[in-house]
Motif scaffolding. Structure first.
Motif, mmCIF file in Angstrom:
data_model
loop_
_atom_site.group_PDB
_atom_site.id
_atom_site.type_symbol
_atom_site.label_atom_id
_atom_site.label_comp_id
_atom_site.label_asym_id
_atom_site.label_seq_id
_atom_site.Cartn_x
_atom_site.Cartn_y
_atom_site.Cartn_z
ATOM 1 N N LYS A 102 -12.526 0.893 -4.990
ATOM 2 C CA LYS A 102 -11.521 0.125 -5.735
ATOM 3 C C LYS A 102 -11.926 -1.345 -5.824
ATOM 4 O O LYS A 102 -11.740 -2.002 -6.854
ATOM 5 C CB LYS A 102 -10.152 0.251 -5.066
ATOM 6 N N THR A 119 -7.581 -6.733 0.875
ATOM 7 C CA THR A 119 -6.899 -7.974 0.505
ATOM 8 C C THR A 119 -7.616 -9.204 1.025
ATOM 9 O O THR A 119 -7.841 -9.353 2.223
ATOM 10 C CB THR A 119 -5.447 -7.963 1.021
ATOM 11 N N LEU A 153 1.625 -9.439 -2.053
ATOM 12 C CA LEU A 153 1.060 -8.859 -3.269
ATOM 13 C C LEU A 153 1.934 -7.743 -3.838
ATOM 14 O O LEU A 153 1.873 -7.448 -5.033
ATOM 15 C CB LEU A 153 -0.349 -8.325 -2.980
ATOM 16 N N SER A 154 2.750 -7.112 -2.973
ATOM 17 C CA SER A 154 3.568 -5.982 -3.420
ATOM 18 C C SER A 154 4.945 -6.402 -3.920
ATOM 19 O O SER A 154 5.540 -5.710 -4.748
ATOM 20 C CB SER A 154 3.736 -4.983 -2.259
ATOM 21 N N PRO A 185 -6.169 -2.115 -8.019
ATOM 22 C CA PRO A 185 -5.149 -2.337 -6.974
ATOM 23 C C PRO A 185 -5.125 -1.207 -5.954
ATOM 24 O O PRO A 185 -5.642 -0.111 -6.215
ATOM 25 C CB PRO A 185 -3.846 -2.385 -7.771
ATOM 26 N N ASP A 245 -0.171 -8.173 2.351
ATOM 27 C CA ASP A 245 0.200 -6.942 1.653
ATOM 28 C C ASP A 245 1.587 -7.065 1.031
ATOM 29 O O ASP A 245 1.807 -6.694 -0.140
ATOM 30 C CB ASP A 245 0.157 -5.774 2.658
ATOM 31 N N ARG A 277 -2.097 3.179 2.372
ATOM 32 C CA ARG A 277 -2.051 1.927 1.610
ATOM 33 C C ARG A 277 -2.140 0.716 2.525
ATOM 34 O O ARG A 277 -2.803 -0.275 2.212
ATOM 35 C CB ARG A 277 -0.773 1.861 0.766
#
Length: 379
Positions: free
Chosen positions: A35, A87, A365-366, A41, A362, A79
């Motif tokens: 990725k 990240t 970004l979410s 993402p 995390d 995840r």
């Protein structure tokens, strides 16, 4: 059926599951690398839905909901692991790292501190416990305290955030959205309310009782015992006591601290009238700039998530995946949006831990929007 034999079989199955889980996580790491090469993402919702449908079909009708729950947890763990690998530093993590490179070892002993109310308020008491030699400035409203800190008039501000009996101070939570600040310390203060009035006045003379809304809630059982007495909300318990002392009326009383009675020359008609003897209010100390001190072990965040099923659950899952305790979750309506909410998280953890920094990156970004309110210790 032999119970011990069945348990041995479960152990054998668990051993296989553990091996396969490790292999799955190792494969997830390779997927994370792939990725990263393609700048993709962490979350691939379409792929997760395909996996879910496949395993639910395999499990059959009896177990499909159970395996769905299992795989949702597996996805969250995967995840979280991928986020830690993928990240890079975010603006928030860079600011935090810069702040803790040379940790502040000792909280200031003296400072100019903003409090709401007047002399004798519970906020002033909290201020005196947070600072050895505070120079206290009093303001009429909670918003004025935020403004004083934001504008640099005061170095710090002290505000009540929640009470063990009456719950959250929602006005302060709502003001947090409009102001830029950081929590640098917090304090749990024992609160004992007294009914105070002018000298020589009897309880039977009282026709009106005044105090702050939270104090009135904390003393609701006592107030119910006086059904013919009017109850009026005041901006502060100490302000209420001062008003009783300065007005001409002899039929008015205030719910305030015993210290206020002494300060303003009032009599105590009745002590400890709060519903619960174990009555505490939590105060936060705010500053204009980020200040993280050695020993800080609590994190406060303000965030909003997508308005879809499972979005809040996913955010909470990120905290759980790092083995951290979510000690408070508060929701407040977002103005102008029907039944959409902003959330406040209190997490037991320290930004000195790399795992916590990974979590914050995390979450940043979410989330649709995330504000780091501070990492601090609580007295």
């Amino acid at each position: 059926m032999d119970l011990e034999a069945l348990r041995l079989r479960v152990n054998e199955i668990d051993d296989e599951i553990a091996k396969l889980f490790v292999e799955r996580m190792q494969t997830s790491a390779k997927i994370a690398e792939a990725k990263a090469e393609k700048n993709l993402p962490v979350l691939d919702q379409k792929r997760e839905n395909q996996v879910l449908q496949r395993v639910m079909d395999q499990a059959g009708e009896e177990f499909e909901l159970y395996i769905k729950t299992l795989y949702h947890t597996m996805f969250e763990v995967s995840r979280s692991y991928q986020a830690g690998l993928l990240t890079k530093e975010t603006p928030l993590s860079q600011e935090i790292i810069a702040n803790i490179q040379e940790p502040k070892l000792e909280f200031p002993r003296k400072a100019i501190v903003a409090c709401q109310g007047v002399e004798g308020s519970y906020a002033e008491r909290a201020c005196g416990k947070l600072f050895s030699m505070p120079n206290t400035m009093f303001f009429n409203s909670f918003e004025s305290v935020f403004n004083a800190v934001e504008m640099g008039l005061c170095q710090y501000g002290v505000l009540p955030i929640e009470n063990s009996s009456a719950g959250s101070v929602t006005e302060v939570y709502d003001l947090m959205v409009r102001h830029k600040f950081y929590v640098v310390k917090s304090l749990k203060l024992h609160i004992n309310h007294a009914l105070v009035t002018k000298k020589g006045i009897k309880l039977s003379d009282i026709k009106e009782i005044i105090s702050h809304e939270q104090a009135l809630q904390q003393c609701s059982e006592f107030l119910k015992s006086l059904p013919n007495v009017k109850v009026t909300v005041f901006e502060n318990t100490a302000t209420a006591a001062k008003y009783v002392a300065e007005c001409d009326r002899t039929d008015i009383a205030a719910l305030s601290s015993p210290e206020c009675a002494k300060l303003y020359g009032l009599d105590i008609l009745k002590e400890d009238v709060q519903n619960n003897a174990n009555n505490y209010t939590r105060f936060i100390c705010i500053a204009k700039n980020m200040e993280i001190y050695a020993g800080a072990n609590k994190i406060s965040l303000m965030l909003s998530v997508e308005h879809r099923p499972g979005s809040l659950h996913e955010m909470i899952g990120k905290v759980a995946c790092q083995g951290l305790n979510l000690s408070k979750l508060e929701s407040r309506p977002i103005p102008g949006k029907d039944f959409e909410f902003r959330f406040y998280f209190d997490i037991e953890g320290s930004v000195f831990s790399p795992y916590v920094l990974t979590l914050l990156k995390d979450m940043e970004l979410s989330a649709e929007q995330l504000s780091f309110l501070g990492c601090y210790s609580e007295m």
